[in-house]
Design an enzyme around this catalytic site. Structure first.
Site, mmCIF file in Angstrom:
data_model
loop_
_atom_site.group_PDB
_atom_site.id
_atom_site.type_symbol
_atom_site.label_atom_id
_atom_site.label_comp_id
_atom_site.label_asym_id
_atom_site.label_seq_id
_atom_site.Cartn_x
_atom_site.Cartn_y
_atom_site.Cartn_z
ATOM 1 N N LEU A 68 0.825 -1.208 0.000
ATOM 2 C CA LEU A 68 0.000 0.000 0.000
ATOM 3 C C LEU A 68 0.863 1.263 0.000
ATOM 4 O O LEU A 68 1.720 1.445 0.856
ATOM 5 C CB LEU A 68 -0.889 -0.013 1.259
ATOM 6 N N ASP A 69 0.610 2.148 -0.938
ATOM 7 C CA ASP A 69 1.295 3.453 -1.026
ATOM 8 C C ASP A 69 2.798 3.322 -1.234
ATOM 9 O O ASP A 69 3.553 4.264 -0.965
ATOM 10 C CB ASP A 69 1.023 4.312 0.225
ATOM 11 N N GLU A 70 3.238 2.147 -1.686
ATOM 12 C CA GLU A 70 4.683 1.938 -1.849
ATOM 13 C C GLU A 70 5.080 1.747 -3.306
ATOM 14 O O GLU A 70 6.236 1.510 -3.616
ATOM 15 C CB GLU A 70 5.128 0.697 -1.049
#
EC number: 3.5.1.10
Lengths: 290, 290, 290, 290
Positions: free
Chosen positions: A233-235
């Site tokens: 997530l969000d990476e």
């Protein structure tokens, strides 16, 4: 704007290990096929033995007759240099699926840029876990599918979305403030073909409620990050980021309102670059040729 | 630039619970003392019962005679409204101690702004844990103290630094890329009087090697953050932040080089605001009146 | 967003010669009427005898009963200090007329901010010299008036527009890429109440075809300027400016496309500030309190 | 920083009419000479019959033996395509003369970037029409020449400057806030080799006192422009521009002080690009490959 249907332009994208003679071989190859190079960008992570990336935009007279032979004959070069490549014709307009929830600013920015001809895509469908934006989407004569998502129905909902995307032959997906986390399976199916807008300057404020966190931390700039979605997530690989100056007077709500304007701009830029085949992904980073 | 020694200006800074009549009482008070308000800024965290902050800049004719009575008589108002306050005369130039290590860009930016009159402070001393920048500092006729710091000598080194700062009557400390972590004791002694420049856009890339982390994450903007130092590393109240656009071509080293230009600008701005009494601290955030 | 109809907030705007005691008198006055000051900004062109400008935002309990007496009783103070002033209740939503031609980006930005509650105005009508944008405007349930303008019919067209504006009780006019020059008479009728967006960083590229001029000059940044309209074309008081980085690859057309994104942002900010009574005009300049 | 004296890198810069086969021929040529292309940028004003510009950076093993043959053999290709070209070895450090008057900020920025290794040039001399900055310059062990200029002595002063520049073999000149207008003759002698920093966002505020003009016009952003000097004052090809947000509170003097920080940054960037052979000039515009 360009009439894409009669464009004689194409783009060749290349990733491989850096090695002598690649540029010479490719440019000779294109010349021999009668292509005129319009723009060429390249990048080596390390000139002495790293990775090599290239984007060549070329015009091809007698496009119809030649484009397929350009594609077919390239495999010999690709094999020789162990090149990972793709060749995109400007005549083939990409198809973009949009996922939304309730907030409309990113959706509307994309729709406006699409209708004004700034964003040259087809939009075969919009999918949402809420019914709220149906009217807007349909006013653009774009099919809108409401697929509610609950913890229990998530797998089924994703299967339904995937089916629709494939039926509509969408090439890539834009999460225009879609407030659901996609499963690994779904993400893997569309690797490097899902673009998300995160409402913070990543890696600051990963996860939920970034504007609340920005308010609590007292930052003097807020930001937004457009990135490809991966399992983490969000990476995922960052495509574009933008920031906006704020001050102590902004409440969390005012940060959120102000932030919408950087979100929509960062996302629209990233989508445009993706559509123009200007983005290459290597590991967890992007090479953006523009 | 202004000749501060004959300035007739002063600044009143106020923090208290918000309550009716504060502004009226203070402005009437200043009017009765013959002060002419030049600029006034205020901020309430919540008009219905939050905190109230104010900065008033005023000119005072017959400054010598009146300034002390303005200060003394204010305590009545301060008591009535339970105000936390300070009154600063522009005639008293603040004394700034600078801590450096080996990198000179922030130091030189401060020295240049000081010599050009843009930054109106005295610089009684520079302290460094390395000898490298002695020549530069002394060329400005500023005393340079080399206080090496090792794990073993840290407490002693800080004691020595504190002694020097007090001897030189420095009002505040600027860590101009000082690569040592200060102890809680030292930080507490100079609460809200130590300004640090962190070489990232906080809270992204807290801790060591932010440019390496920025490179690894593939961000499209790098930043710098000037903040007051607290016990929590890189967690103190943010005064100013600045960013710079980068791309995939930047190596870690090139990010570091480019980043120096945002570091020095963010730090110089923050120092200037501190010197002009434009910064108030509330919990872990700053109110910057400018 | 705030429910404006029950807001108990008001804003007092003041211009006068600088003189001792103004701030004290006004804040005492407001305190005596039970107003609680939420925010206050002031600016003096020259503390020793220049012009003084102030904007005070205050909350007024028992608004209905008190607001009129606040307004009526203020005339005594206004007379004493020869103050030019206005008092605006947040309950009265301003009415904004929009003038457009064929380009829709500024119009849509305003409509989107309006519908999302970010821009708190009523939009009683849109006037255009072309029929193209009728459908969009009417989809927002806003009356659209097509008033063609030719050299011969200009006076008549303006008379018709003025009549409509007055019938709809519009408070101010936004020229959202309206490609007609208004007559002096019309401009004078709505002094400091017409906001235009010029598609260049004024005073660079005054007049027609600024993107062509920017292309020819080879600038590295393009800009947009929101300003009040005066008799002198593109010379009115500037409210806001924004810029965008470009490079040699941009054609005139691409500058035009990219520029739309700064135009709409600069205009939307300026309109927002005007609506919130944050802009004061003095001679040919603005004081923006925000 | 790189040790340039043993670098095996070179840069080839090319301008010619666009025609098929250029890229293929040049990349084949470099490959045959054993060069490994590190970076390549190209730009066509119009793919169908405009101008073509290219910058290729390549590494050359056995540099000593090969570099001269690369240069000599290139003339055949150059003739065939009517190419205007130059080949620059990274081993040859460019020599930069700096002209200053009294203001030191641009000078100091260049000196700091030079000493830190960020700006890879030699600085054989500084020339000034005032004696003020002698001490600073000499503290860097750089020869300082004071050449006063009056209306009467201008021709003589320029002749003296030209003689010194030639004696010191300077490749190009940077006007780091040099407050004299150079004659056409002098400018022609160093065509596209004199970089000036103008203290405004050109073409706004051409000529003297741009900050006064910016103040009078009430702009909300101020800027600086680095450009090559031509006969037409402030009309030469723009290399870089930068801006800074200001507001109504800035006096002319404060605009001047704030503006120094954009001047020095815009100039330093432009100089760096020039030094790295990243700037090509075509008519009155620059192509900046970076």
């Amino acid at each position: 704007m360009i009439d894409q249907s009669t464009s004689n332009k194409a783009r060749l994208l290349i990733s491989c290990s850096d090695q002598p003679g690649i540029v010479a071989s490719i440019s000779e190859y294109l010349f021999n096929h009668g292509a005129n190079i319009i723009q060429s960008d390249q990048y080596s992570t390390d000139p002495e033995g790293g990775m090599f990336f290239m984007r060549i935009e070329f015009a091809l007279p007698e496009f119809e007759e030649r484009f397929h032979s350009v594609r077919e004959d390239f495999s010999a070069i690709a094999e020789r240099f162990h090149i990972d490549w793709r060749l995109e014709s400007e005549r083939r307009t990409k198809k973009m699926a949009i996922f939304v929830s309730k907030e409309d600013h990113c959706l509307l920015e994309l729709l406006w840029r699409w209708r004004s001809g700034e964003l040259q895509v087809d939009i075969p469908l919009v999918i949402s876990n809420h019914p709220d934006l149906r009217e807007i989407v349909e006013s653009y004569h774009i099919p809108f599918y409401h697929i509610p998502v609950t913890k229990e129905t998530k797998a089924e909902a994703e299967a339904q979305a995937e089916k629709l995307i494939k039926e509509h032959k969408a090439d890539f997906i834009v999460l225009a403030r879609y407030m659901q986390i996609l499963s690994s399976d779904f993400v893997d199916t569309f690797e490097h073909r899902i673009i998300n807008i995160h409402h913070s300057f990543l890696p600051a404020f990963i996860g939920a409620n970034p504007y609340k966190k920005a308010f609590d931390r007292g930052v003097k700039l807020i930001g937004a990050t457009a990135h490809y979605v991966t399992d983490d997530l969000d990476e995922g690989p960052i495509i574009e980021q933008e920031v906006l100056r704020v001050n102590h007077r902004y409440s969390t709500e005012e940060l959120r309102v102000a932030g919408r304007n950087v979100e929509k701009i960062a996302l629209a830029r990233a989508v445009n670059w993706h559509v123009n085949d200007e983005v290459l992904v290597h590991k967890n980073k992007t090479i953006v040729f523009n």
